[in-house]
Design a protein around this motif. Structure first.
Motif, PDB file in Angstrom:
ATOM      1  N   VAL A 272      39.270  46.789  40.011  1.00  0.00           N
ATOM      2  CA  VAL A 272      39.424  45.704  40.805  1.00  0.00           C
ATOM      3  C   VAL A 272      38.480  44.628  39.998  1.00  0.00           C
ATOM      4  O   VAL A 272      37.342  44.601  40.349  1.00  0.00           O
ATOM      5  N   LEU A 273      39.092  43.384  39.678  1.00  0.00           N
ATOM      6  CA  LEU A 273      37.985  42.463  38.975  1.00  0.00           C
ATOM      7  C   LEU A 273      37.903  41.197  39.894  1.00  0.00           C
ATOM      8  O   LEU A 273      38.823  41.096  40.777  1.00  0.00           O
ATOM      9  N   VAL A 274      37.187  40.430  39.524  1.00  0.00           N
ATOM     10  CA  VAL A 274      36.832  39.039  39.866  1.00  0.00           C
ATOM     11  C   VAL A 274      36.877  38.223  38.744  1.00  0.00           C
ATOM     12  O   VAL A 274      36.364  38.486  37.701  1.00  0.00           O
ATOM     13  N   VAL A 275      38.199  37.257  38.742  1.00  0.00           N
ATOM     14  CA  VAL A 275      38.385  36.386  37.656  1.00  0.00           C
ATOM     15  C   VAL A 275      38.378  34.958  38.147  1.00  0.00           C
ATOM     16  O   VAL A 275      39.237  34.617  38.644  1.00  0.00           O
ATOM     17  N   PRO A 276      37.814  33.918  37.270  1.00  0.00           N
ATOM     18  CA  PRO A 276      37.774  32.728  37.293  1.00  0.00           C
ATOM     19  C   PRO A 276      38.954  32.440  36.633  1.00  0.00           C
ATOM     20  O   PRO A 276      39.144  33.021  35.610  1.00  0.00           O
ATOM     21  N   THR A 277      39.828  31.253  37.137  1.00  0.00           N
ATOM     22  CA  THR A 277      40.901  30.915  36.278  1.00  0.00           C
ATOM     23  C   THR A 277      40.668  29.539  35.604  1.00  0.00           C
ATOM     24  O   THR A 277      39.667  28.796  35.991  1.00  0.00           O
ATOM     25  N   ILE A 278      41.513  29.262  34.622  1.00  0.00           N
ATOM     26  CA  ILE A 278      41.356  27.910  33.908  1.00  0.00           C
ATOM     27  C   ILE A 278      41.372  26.581  35.109  1.00  0.00           C
ATOM     28  O   ILE A 278      40.700  25.759  34.802  1.00  0.00           O
ATOM     29  N   HIS A 279      41.924  26.913  36.206  1.00  0.00           N
ATOM     30  CA  HIS A 279      41.990  25.840  37.182  1.00  0.00           C
ATOM     31  C   HIS A 279      40.949  25.992  38.328  1.00  0.00           C
ATOM     32  O   HIS A 279      41.182  25.659  39.353  1.00  0.00           O
ATOM     33  N   ASN A 280      40.079  26.854  38.094  1.00  0.00           N
ATOM     34  CA  ASN A 280      38.979  27.138  38.986  1.00  0.00           C
ATOM     35  C   ASN A 280      39.349  27.745  40.142  1.00  0.00           C
ATOM     36  O   ASN A 280      38.635  27.620  41.329  1.00  0.00           O
ATOM     37  N   ASN A 281      40.446  28.354  40.334  1.00  0.00           N
ATOM     38  CA  ASN A 281      40.748  29.356  41.254  1.00  0.00           C
ATOM     39  C   ASN A 281      39.870  30.747  40.961  1.00  0.00           C
ATOM     40  O   ASN A 281      39.458  30.947  39.887  1.00  0.00           O
ATOM     41  N   LEU A 282      39.700  31.693  41.941  1.00  0.00           N
ATOM     42  CA  LEU A 282      39.253  32.991  41.527  1.00  0.00           C
ATOM     43  C   LEU A 282      40.649  33.796  41.825  1.00  0.00           C
ATOM     44  O   LEU A 282      41.226  33.719  42.937  1.00  0.00           O
ATOM     45  N   LEU A 283      40.667  34.938  41.174  1.00  0.00           N
ATOM     46  CA  LEU A 283      41.920  36.042  41.192  1.00  0.00           C
ATOM     47  C   LEU A 283      40.831  37.271  41.788  1.00  0.00           C
ATOM     48  O   LEU A 283      39.934  37.413  40.920  1.00  0.00           O
ATOM     49  N   ILE A 284      41.203  37.865  42.663  1.00  0.00           N
ATOM     50  CA  ILE A 284      40.821  39.306  42.720  1.00  0.00           C
ATOM     51  C   ILE A 284      41.570  40.173  43.108  1.00  0.00           C
ATOM     52  O   ILE A 284      42.686  40.129  43.753  1.00  0.00           O
ATOM     53  N   GLY A 285      41.420  41.293  42.314  1.00  0.00           N
ATOM     54  CA  GLY A 285      42.738  42.493  42.041  1.00  0.00           C
ATOM     55  C   GLY A 285      42.555  42.771  40.716  1.00  0.00           C
ATOM     56  O   GLY A 285      41.672  42.572  39.882  1.00  0.00           O
ATOM     57  N   PRO A 286      43.411  43.947  40.200  1.00  0.00           N
ATOM     58  CA  PRO A 286      44.557  44.373  40.908  1.00  0.00           C
ATOM     59  C   PRO A 286      43.938  46.008  41.208  1.00  0.00           C
ATOM     60  O   PRO A 286      43.219  46.483  40.855  1.00  0.00           O
ATOM     61  N   ASN A 287      45.029  46.534  42.186  1.00  0.00           N
ATOM     62  CA  ASN A 287      44.790  47.748  42.343  1.00  0.00           C
ATOM     63  C   ASN A 287      45.615  48.452  41.241  1.00  0.00           C
ATOM     64  O   ASN A 287      46.295  47.543  40.403  1.00  0.00           O
ATOM     65  N   SER A 288      46.341  49.883  41.471  1.00  0.00           N
ATOM     66  CA  SER A 288      46.995  50.298  40.332  1.00  0.00           C
ATOM     67  C   SER A 288      47.718  51.299  40.768  1.00  0.00           C
ATOM     68  O   SER A 288      47.349  52.391  41.328  1.00  0.00           O
ATOM     69  N   ASP A 289      49.177  51.122  41.054  1.00  0.00           N
ATOM     70  CA  ASP A 289      49.956  52.113  41.752  1.00  0.00           C
ATOM     71  C   ASP A 289      51.247  52.365  41.049  1.00  0.00           C
ATOM     72  O   ASP A 289      52.036  51.327  40.891  1.00  0.00           O
ATOM     73  N   PHE A 290      51.787  53.505  40.517  1.00  0.00           N
ATOM     74  CA  PHE A 290      52.723  53.545  39.729  1.00  0.00           C
ATOM     75  C   PHE A 290      53.994  53.561  40.908  1.00  0.00           C
ATOM     76  O   PHE A 290      53.920  54.217  42.009  1.00  0.00           O
ATOM     77  N   ILE A 291      55.038  52.862  40.670  1.00  0.00           N
ATOM     78  CA  ILE A 291      56.236  52.849  41.497  1.00  0.00           C
ATOM     79  C   ILE A 291      57.299  53.186  40.865  1.00  0.00           C
ATOM     80  O   ILE A 291      57.447  53.118  39.553  1.00  0.00           O
ATOM     81  N   ASP A 292      58.544  53.355  41.717  1.00  0.00           N
ATOM     82  CA  ASP A 292      59.778  53.570  40.963  1.00  0.00           C
ATOM     83  C   ASP A 292      60.600  52.335  40.569  1.00  0.00           C
ATOM     84  O   ASP A 292      61.390  52.549  39.434  1.00  0.00           O
ATOM     85  N   ASP A 293      60.442  51.375  41.334  1.00  0.00           N
ATOM     86  CA  ASP A 293      61.596  50.156  41.247  1.00  0.00           C
ATOM     87  C   ASP A 293      60.840  49.242  40.365  1.00  0.00           C
ATOM     88  O   ASP A 293      59.987  48.674  40.568  1.00  0.00           O
ATOM     89  N   LYS A 294      61.597  48.908  39.285  1.00  0.00           N
ATOM     90  CA  LYS A 294      61.347  47.862  38.299  1.00  0.00           C
ATOM     91  C   LYS A 294      61.372  46.450  38.866  1.00  0.00           C
ATOM     92  O   LYS A 294      60.833  45.494  37.912  1.00  0.00           O
ATOM     93  N   GLU A 295      61.734  46.107  39.992  1.00  0.00           N
ATOM     94  CA  GLU A 295      62.012  44.871  40.487  1.00  0.00           C
ATOM     95  C   GLU A 295      60.796  44.728  41.894  1.00  0.00           C
ATOM     96  O   GLU A 295      60.918  43.507  42.371  1.00  0.00           O
TER      97      GLU A 295
END
Lengths: 496, 122, 423
Positions: A272-295
């Motif tokens: 799980v990362l903390v990421v500043p964005t180009i537009h000065n937002n912060l992203l916090i994530g990701p987790n990691s879960d295998f799932i079945d549904d590609k949508e």
């Protein structure tokens, strides 16, 4: 007939389209979605990693390092933002410190700039690291981009240089065509690709080469043309979506973190990362879960609370009360533990660019370089286009001077009309987003190109205005734009 | 028998209590109303228990104005059970700008002796 | 750079009242900057009636109420630039704005009144799990689509949040032929006015699910289904209580947030609870000469109170411009404990008062048959019996100068001898 048909307009597909458009080739780029960059490219950590992390000897390691070298110049050429913001990998225990040793050695082996920091040195750079952090690795070549902007810019440039873009075209079948009499006729199409549009029509495209850059669907696309791939017992690879969920924090003059913050990586990836964005937002994530549904890009309460809990191990004081959005994306994770980039052994002319999970965004320019110069160059004559055209950057008045602003307003009063108050976007910028090559045709398309709706009100104020502008400019109806189903439309009254 | 009501006359939303009884012919007789902070509350309670009425607001299609809709309102409350009949008449109407506030948009809507009027100028 | 005595940011109900208040106090060089095509603010899409009883003694629709004020603005000849968005505001009271008519302008004001209103909390702010299809809007956005643009946003509707806009939209959508399947409220009580529960929900047999929330959203392009769950006393969903509703539209009425990005840029200190500026009895913020009123200061439930606050801000700004404020000691006004959500103003200058102070506050929970206590420096000074107190309804208490002169540090408010009412 196309020389090359690319399936998937994500970051790898658009890099390939644009890099191939430099040559005198007929190129088609197909995507099942109604815009460029709707899959993993739209929902990821938006980082150009340094290349310190992938296992030695993998495509991932090789193309990540090379991609990081290439990105800055490419972004400058395209007129999109790239910021070399640097990153810290932080450790909080002796075991984690030992892992930093490994990463440090890997980085040194790959000529990736790296520096070991003690707690004080790390805090001097990033004062809001968690109290438990003991040491850090600084990776100064780490960069950030806005991934969909890069992909759209690439697609625009491909279109400007005679490539054909087919959105809302879902590939339904791929036939291999019988070889010509003399089996060495290089101009002959080998593939017939059939795609369906939302109106129910089917369209066929003949091509000499097909590049499968279909993200989470790359295994299924390949299976359309390969009996071996269609059989689970003999298939080359399969792709399982691995979901990652994020928080987006409203932009601030100076975000709480200036650098990407990584925990020490684990089996499940970079953590799980903390990421500043180009537009000065912060992203916090990701987790990691295998799932079945590609949508399935839905958020779950469990994943989001996991992300919150995990991030507290690396960062503190995060302003969760300023969260404006959650999103989740699907990594196309292959069972090969590496990217699959090769000409299909059983289908000559069918190029696999598959399982492009992290660090796929970082690696995309290098993947494109490899596919073109190593896989395709021996087969195709690559004659550079003499009239190659550069795209015009997205119009943004965000940082222009008052005099320039007035210049634009004199040119067109629409530049004086702010439609998105949170991101301060003018109607003029929205019009540019609509009327440029491969322009926006949806509310989301406008948002991806010039940002109205990305801010703290999440479109609450601007969406009706954007709807009106799109209807006016493109002759669309609000019903189409708002995806009203027949069911929503029953019982029409005075209200349309 | 006591009946509790929330007064809707103004945003105060007074909680009213009406002391009532059913008369021999089955009608409801209201003996007293308490909890109101103004006389309109008592009038409301008496009306609501015998002959409920509502003011209806909606919009009609507007041609040539700044917006595509003109807001309208009933000039007086109408019987509550006629709301959807009134809405149907409102939905059928289209007007052209300019319109002045209080202009009559539908006269004698549903024969109720009430007009639909513009609630702004446009 | 142009100069101006008083710039008012926002031409909604607060801004227009502020302009009129300042004008009537003798200020003539006034400029209202309004971002929409005409003044009036959110009132213009609030086509329902119920506005103006306190101000005009009659019930008006939102547009009618706005028209009373725009009429006065025009009569008095107060300048209003429409289509104007303020891009920057600085502590020295210079500001930048643009509009199609004026282009990019900078102006130096001697006083500024903040009247930017508020915004609705979006889905992201409350983190509803699920997919992100079309068909999910804040109630105010749907209201705009429907009432100004004539676009019916959907046919089968669920509403999360029982704030007034949500209740009003439940009725509005029903009248336009939609089926509203229910309104859910996280708290055990509604956040809307009682009259709106009655006339917007009960009149149309729309169920209100108290202590419920939306726990999943399904659908790809367009919303297909929502899942509703009961919540426990800690507002956490209770597993096993899920029920789904097939709807194409989910409207959110989950709170309003004062729109203060310009205030923050100017370095104005905000209150963590109101999320609006800290103000004194003159509605002056922590930056001298910048005042605040209406929903940018704290979220109101009645527009009449917004207008009154606007008038007060206009009069205060006029006093600041003509006489200035003498230096004077100040006291704090605050909740004594967690029974009170917030108290406004947060500071008072007792020696400077020329009229009584009207304190506005909200309780933190629903109370019935309780006592409101006012404490001076920790000692109970006044007790007032209250039959019903709800977080959704702003309370007011007026204290005279004489009541305040002997306060040394703090005036505090709390609720005593009551029980939380969950009915």
């Amino acid at each position: 007939m196309y020389d090359i048909l690319i399936i998937g307009a994500g970051i790898t597909g658009t890099f390939l389209a644009r890099d191939l458009a430099r040559y005198d080739l007929r190129i088609a780029l197909l995507d099942k979605e109604d815009d460029i960059a709707c899959g993993a490219t739209m929902a990821n950590s938006a980082i150009v990693h340094s290349g310190h992390d992938p296992k030695p000897g993998t495509f991932k390691a090789r193309f990540n390092v090379r991609g990081n070298e290439l990105y800055e110049d490419i972004c400058r050429e395209l007129g999109v933002a790239f910021k070399r913001c640097s990153a810290l990998v932080v450790a909080a225990s002796p075991e984690e410190e030992a892992n930093l040793d490994i990463l440090q050695r890997q980085a040194l082996d790959r000529n990736v700039p790296v520096r070991r920091l003690n707690r004080e040195e790390a805090l001097a750079l990033e004062p809001h690291l968690a109290d438990s952090v003991t040491e850090a690795l600084e990776l100064s070549s780490t960069g950030i981009i806005t991934p969909w902007e890069v992909a759209i810019a690439l697609a625009e440039e491909a279109v400007l240089n005679q490539s054909d873009l087919f959105l809302s075209h879902r590939v339904e079948s791929i036939e291999t065509l019988p070889p010509a009499g003399d089996n060495d006729c290089p101009q002959k199409s080998r593939f017939r690709v059939t795609a369906r549009t939302p109106d129910g029509q089917t369209h066929t495209f003949d091509a000499r080469y097909v590049i499968d850059a279909a993200g989470v669907y790359a295994d299924q696309i390949y299976a359309m043309v390969s009996p071996a791939q269609a059989d689970p017992a003999t298939r080359r690879f399969s792709i399982t979506p691995r979901k990652g969920e994020y928080f987006v924090i409203d932009h601030e003059e100076t975000p709480l973190f200036q650098r990407v913050i990584y925990p020490v990586p684990s089996e499940k990836g970079k953590g799980v990362l903390v990421v500043p964005t180009i537009h000065n937002n912060l992203l916090i994530g990701p987790n990691s879960d295998f799932i079945d549904d590609k949508e399935d890009v839905g958020n779950t309460a469990q994943a989001l609370s996991y992300v919150r809990e995990q991030v507290s191990k690396t960062a503190k004081d995060l302003p969760f009360h300023k969260v404006i959005r959650n999103f989740s994306g699907l990594r196309p994770t292959g069972d090969t533990h590496d990217f699959v980039i090769e000409e299909a052994a059983d289908v000559p002319g069918f190029i696999l660019v598959a399982a492009i999970e992290s660090p796929g965004l970082s690696a995309a320019p290098a993947i494109s370089e490899y596919v073109i110069h190593t896989l395709l160059a021996p087969k195709l004559s690559l004659v550079p286009r003499t009239d190659y055209k550069r795209r015009r950057p997205f119009l943004s008045l965000k940082d222009v001077s008052p005099a320039e602003y007035n210049e634009k307003i004199r040119e067109n009063p629409a530049f004086g009309h702010i439609v998105c108050r949170c991101e301060q976007i003018t109607e003029g910028e929205v019009l540019d987003a609509i009327h440029r090559p491969a322009g926006a045709r949806t509310i989301k398309g406008v948002k991806k190109r010039c940002r109205p709706g990305m801010g703290r009100c999440q479109g609450g104020f601007c969406e009706p205005l954007i709807t009106e502008i799109l209807c006016r400019e493109l002759g669309l109806t609000p019903q189409e734009l708002l995806h009203m189903t027949d069911d929503c439309l029953q019982k029409g009254g005075a209200c349309q | 028998m006591k009946k509790e009501l929330t007064c809707i006359i103004c945003p105060m939303g007074c909680r009213l209590e009406a002391d009532c009884e059913t008369t021999e012919n089955g009608a409801l007789a209201i003996r007293s109303v308490t909890g109101n902070t103004c006389p309109r509350g008592e009038r409301y309670a008496r009306a609501e228990l015998s002959y409920p009425e509502r003011t209806v607001t909606s919009t009609v299609v507007l041609q040539g104005g700044r917006y595509r809709r003109l807001p309208v309102i009933t000039s007086a409350p109408i019987p509550k059970d006629r709301i959807f009949d009134v809405m149907e008449e409102i939905r059928a109407v289209s007007v052209c700008a300019p319109v002045k506030i209080h202009d009559i948009i539908i006269e004698n809507v549903c024969g109720l002796g009430v007009n639909i009027i513009a609630s702004r100028s446009l | 750079m142009n100069t101006c005595d008083l710039v008012i940011i926002g031409g909604g109900s607060a801004g227009m009242a502020a302009a009129i208040g300042a004008y009537k106090s003798g200020i003539r060089d006034i400029l209202i900057l309004e971002r929409d095509a005409e003044p009036g603010g959110i009132l213009l899409q609030c086509i329902h009636n119920g506005f103006g009883l306190h101000t005009f003694g009659e019930e008006l629709t939102g547009p009618s109420y706005a028209e009373r004020f725009t009429g006065q603005i025009n009569e008095l000849g107060i300048r209003c630039v429409t289509g104007a968005l303020v891009l920057h505001l600085r502590a020295d009271k210079t500001l930048d704005y643009i509009s199609p008519q004026t282009g990019y302008r900078q102006v130096k004001a001697r006083a500024v009144i903040l009247a930017m209103g508020c915004r609705e909390r979006p889905r992201g702010a409350i983190g509803i799990p699920g997919t992100r299809p079309a068909g999910i809007w804040t109630a105010g956005t749907a209201q705009r689509y429907l009432n100004l643009d004539g676009i019916m946003p959907g046919r089968r509707v669920f509403i999360l949040g029982s704030g007034d806009i949500g209740l009003i939209m439940a009725r509005r959508m029903t009248l336009e032929g939609a089926q509203v399947l229910g309104v859910a409220e996280l708290m055990p009580y509604s956040n809307g006015l009682q009259r709106n529960i009655k006339q917007c929900l009960e009149d149309f047999d729309i169920p209100l699910f108290l202590s419920h929330t939306v726990t999943d959203i399904r659908g790809q392009e367009r919303l297909r289904e929502i899942v509703l769950s009961r919540v426990d006393e800690n507002r956490r969903p209770i597993p096993g209580t899920e029920r789904s509703f097939a709807v194409d539209t989910l409207l959110l009425s989950v709170g309003l947030v004062p729109e203060n990005y310009l205030s923050e840029e100017a370095g104005i200190v905000l209150h963590p609870r109101t999320r609006g500026p800290l103000v004194d009895e003159a509605l002056q913020t922590t930056v001298p000469g910048i005042f605040a009123c209406g929903n940018v200061l704290h979220v109101h439930d009645l527009v009449d109170f917004v207008s009154a606050e606007g008038t007060q801000a206009g009069e205060s700004a006029a006093r600041y411009l003509t006489d200035g404020f003498a230096d004077s000691r100040s006291i704090l006004a605050a909740p004594a404990d967690r029974t009170i959500g917030y108290v406004l103003p947060q500071t008072v200058h007792p020696d400077r008062l020329d009229k009584p102070v009207e304190f506005k506050f909200r309780v933190a929970d629903a109370y019935r048959n309780v006592t409101l206590q006012v404490l001076k420096d920790g000692q109970v000074y006044k007790e007032i019996r209250k039959r019903v107190l709800l977080p959704a309804e702003m309370e007011k208490l007026t204290l005279k100068k004489d009541d305040l002169l002997d306060v040394k540090q703090e005036l505090a408010f709390r609720i005593a001898a009551g029980h939380i009412d969950a009915s």
